[in-house]
Design a protein around this motif. Sequence first.
Motif, PDB file in Angstrom:
ATOM      1  N   UNK A 170      84.996  11.805  -7.854  1.00  7.78           N
ATOM      2  CA  UNK A 170      83.580  11.943  -8.194  1.00  7.78           C
ATOM      3  C   UNK A 170      82.777  10.718  -7.750  1.00  7.78           C
ATOM      4  N   UNK A 171      83.394   9.545  -7.877  1.00  5.16           N
ATOM      5  CA  UNK A 171      82.720   8.327  -7.411  1.00  5.16           C
ATOM      6  C   UNK A 171      82.500   8.385  -5.907  1.00  5.16           C
ATOM      7  N   UNK A 172      83.521   8.859  -5.175  1.00  3.47           N
ATOM      8  CA  UNK A 172      83.425   8.965  -3.718  1.00  3.47           C
ATOM      9  C   UNK A 172      82.362   9.994  -3.332  1.00  3.47           C
ATOM     10  N   UNK A 173      82.367  11.136  -4.033  1.00  4.09           N
ATOM     11  CA  UNK A 173      81.404  12.195  -3.737  1.00  4.09           C
ATOM     12  C   UNK A 173      79.977  11.715  -3.991  1.00  4.09           C
ATOM     13  N   UNK A 174      79.772  11.022  -5.104  1.00  7.93           N
ATOM     14  CA  UNK A 174      78.435  10.526  -5.440  1.00  7.93           C
ATOM     15  C   UNK A 174      77.989   9.425  -4.478  1.00  7.93           C
ATOM     16  N   UNK A 175      78.895   8.507  -4.145  1.00 11.56           N
ATOM     17  CA  UNK A 175      78.563   7.391  -3.251  1.00 11.56           C
ATOM     18  C   UNK A 175      78.142   7.879  -1.876  1.00 11.56           C
ATOM     19  N   UNK A 176      78.816   8.938  -1.390  1.00 14.50           N
ATOM     20  CA  UNK A 176      78.554   9.417  -0.030  1.00 14.50           C
ATOM     21  C   UNK A 176      77.673  10.669  -0.007  1.00 14.50           C
ATOM     22  N   UNK A 216      70.739  14.337   3.048  1.00 15.10           N
ATOM     23  CA  UNK A 216      71.279  14.923   1.826  1.00 15.10           C
ATOM     24  C   UNK A 216      71.824  16.318   2.052  1.00 15.10           C
ATOM     25  N   UNK A 217      71.430  16.957   3.141  1.00 15.38           N
ATOM     26  CA  UNK A 217      71.864  18.322   3.409  1.00 15.38           C
ATOM     27  C   UNK A 217      72.942  18.388   4.489  1.00 15.38           C
ATOM     28  N   UNK A 218      73.596  17.291   4.758  1.00 15.35           N
ATOM     29  CA  UNK A 218      74.647  17.259   5.770  1.00 15.35           C
ATOM     30  C   UNK A 218      75.780  18.211   5.402  1.00 15.35           C
ATOM     31  N   UNK A 219      76.231  18.995   6.385  1.00 17.95           N
ATOM     32  CA  UNK A 219      77.345  19.920   6.169  1.00 17.95           C
ATOM     33  C   UNK A 219      78.343  19.764   7.317  1.00 17.95           C
ATOM     34  N   UNK A 220      79.597  19.600   6.975  1.00 14.48           N
ATOM     35  CA  UNK A 220      80.645  19.415   7.977  1.00 14.48           C
ATOM     36  C   UNK A 220      80.973  20.741   8.658  1.00 14.48           C
ATOM     37  N   UNK A 221      81.390  20.664   9.922  1.00  8.39           N
ATOM     38  CA  UNK A 221      81.771  21.843  10.693  1.00  8.39           C
ATOM     39  C   UNK A 221      83.253  21.832  11.055  1.00  8.39           C
ATOM     40  N   UNK A 222      83.932  20.740  10.883  1.00  6.70           N
ATOM     41  CA  UNK A 222      85.373  20.585  11.047  1.00  6.70           C
ATOM     42  C   UNK A 222      85.925  21.362  12.248  1.00  6.70           C
ATOM     43  N   UNK A 249      81.113  14.443   7.227  1.00  7.91           N
ATOM     44  CA  UNK A 249      80.084  14.395   6.195  1.00  7.91           C
ATOM     45  C   UNK A 249      79.678  12.965   5.864  1.00  7.91           C
ATOM     46  N   UNK A 250      80.649  12.059   5.839  1.00 11.21           N
ATOM     47  CA  UNK A 250      80.372  10.659   5.503  1.00 11.21           C
ATOM     48  C   UNK A 250      79.689   9.935   6.664  1.00 11.21           C
ATOM     49  N   UNK A 294      77.926  13.715  -1.141  1.00 12.55           N
ATOM     50  CA  UNK A 294      78.530  14.997  -0.786  1.00 12.55           C
ATOM     51  C   UNK A 294      78.095  16.066  -1.787  1.00 12.55           C
ATOM     52  N   UNK A 295      78.058  17.322  -1.332  1.00 13.28           N
ATOM     53  CA  UNK A 295      77.720  18.419  -2.232  1.00 13.28           C
ATOM     54  C   UNK A 295      76.290  18.386  -2.735  1.00 13.28           C
ATOM     55  N   UNK A 296      75.366  17.930  -1.897  1.00  7.34           N
ATOM     56  CA  UNK A 296      73.978  17.779  -2.336  1.00  7.34           C
ATOM     57  C   UNK A 296      73.319  19.113  -2.695  1.00  7.34           C
ATOM     58  N   UNK A 297      73.831  20.219  -2.143  1.00 10.91           N
ATOM     59  CA  UNK A 297      73.211  21.519  -2.406  1.00 10.91           C
ATOM     60  C   UNK A 297      73.451  21.999  -3.829  1.00 10.91           C
ATOM     61  N   UNK A 298      74.353  21.320  -4.574  1.00  9.23           N
ATOM     62  CA  UNK A 298      74.556  21.677  -5.973  1.00  9.23           C
ATOM     63  C   UNK A 298      73.304  21.435  -6.802  1.00  9.23           C
TER      64      UNK A 298
END
Length: 403
Positions: free
Chosen positions: A249-255, A154-160, A134-135, A257-261
């Motif tokens: 939360x800082x990491x999530x916002x910086x990168x 902004x819509x990146x989703x990981x597939x792991x 994701x990053x 993540x979770x843009x679909x929220x």
Amino acid sequence: MKSKESFLLYIFITLFLGLSIQQFLHLTIEGKGIIALSHYLALPFLLLVFIRNISFVRLTNSETKLFLIVAVFGLLNIVVFDRSAGLSGFLNFIIEPILLLSLLRITRKKQVLFIRKMLILFFILECGVAIFESVSKVILFADINAIDVMGTSLDMRAYSLHGHPLQNAFLVSMLSTIILSSKMKIQNRYALFFLGYIAIFAFNTRSSIYFLGGIFVINLLRDMRSNKMKVWHKTMLIAFIITVIYFSMSYIETHSLGSRLSTGLTKDDGSSNARFVLIDILMSLNLNDILFGIRDETVLFIMQNNELIAIENSIVNLIFGSGLIFTICFLFLMFKELKSIGANNFTFYTTIIICFLLLNTNNALQTSCPIIPILVMSLYTFKNNYLQNNTTNKECKQSKNGY
């Protein structure tokens, strides 16, 4: 237990050789046959171990009834309703979990704890790959068109490791719930949970983010009310959680993540609207179709008519495929089967709640992702009464035949 190496190999393949890894290694089978849609890489090893230990295993009443409904509804689908028997699904979420649990019962504590370590390693690797993908905006293993995955950044989703983000999010949510309510050291529980929660943002699945947030609050309140923790322990825990939440939360916002929220779960959103449409479709079916299911061609027609790419609801898919009678029988008997594992009530019911909620927002049961087998091995290896010093007489007797 005979063939213990084969059993551990089955566990390894189930956990680490998910759909993404299979695609990366070119091990996938094309088509929609029973082999292509089942856990064809892992299942032969499980069957081998079961056959070699068949004189030791004992099926419960619930397991016998589950085998019976597989036979009855499989025959009904073929003979009466002239449609596919659904054997790949029966294999994935009924037969395989039963075989697995019957073998876990005759497995020694030492090996059960080893499997638990494998689960923790899988959890860390699954989450780590998701966060990295994701990053970095790079899909490591899944064989997919990058533009279909990302769309915009902004819509990146990981597939792991296990293919679609929905299935990966299901696995991580399930394991996060079990780990958080286990008897691991409290700091390890919350550290692993937050790793899983960041991974859920990387998978960008809104339902899992909401549901797992609720599980966190329930567990935190339970730990705060626990008489086993001293006041300074609780103070340290609160400080630890606040720190982790802040940096998470800082990491999530910086990168990003979770843009679909940013898109609410309303009819104005395409993904959410598809789930509202399903309710209207179910209400429009006649009684016979609701009770016994509809043909695959009819399901495809309904999807095309309503512009649905997929039905992201395992429960609705079960009703469409085999009917309400089968769905109720399956859910009831599987509940009893999982309850027989012996996990403590809090762990069991929080896990069942989040699994049931996710089944209604996720088509995991209709995929090759080993959701139920991993649920079985997770509940069994983390069950608290198994890890206590005083093992029950029944478990002692069973372990004499274990490895």
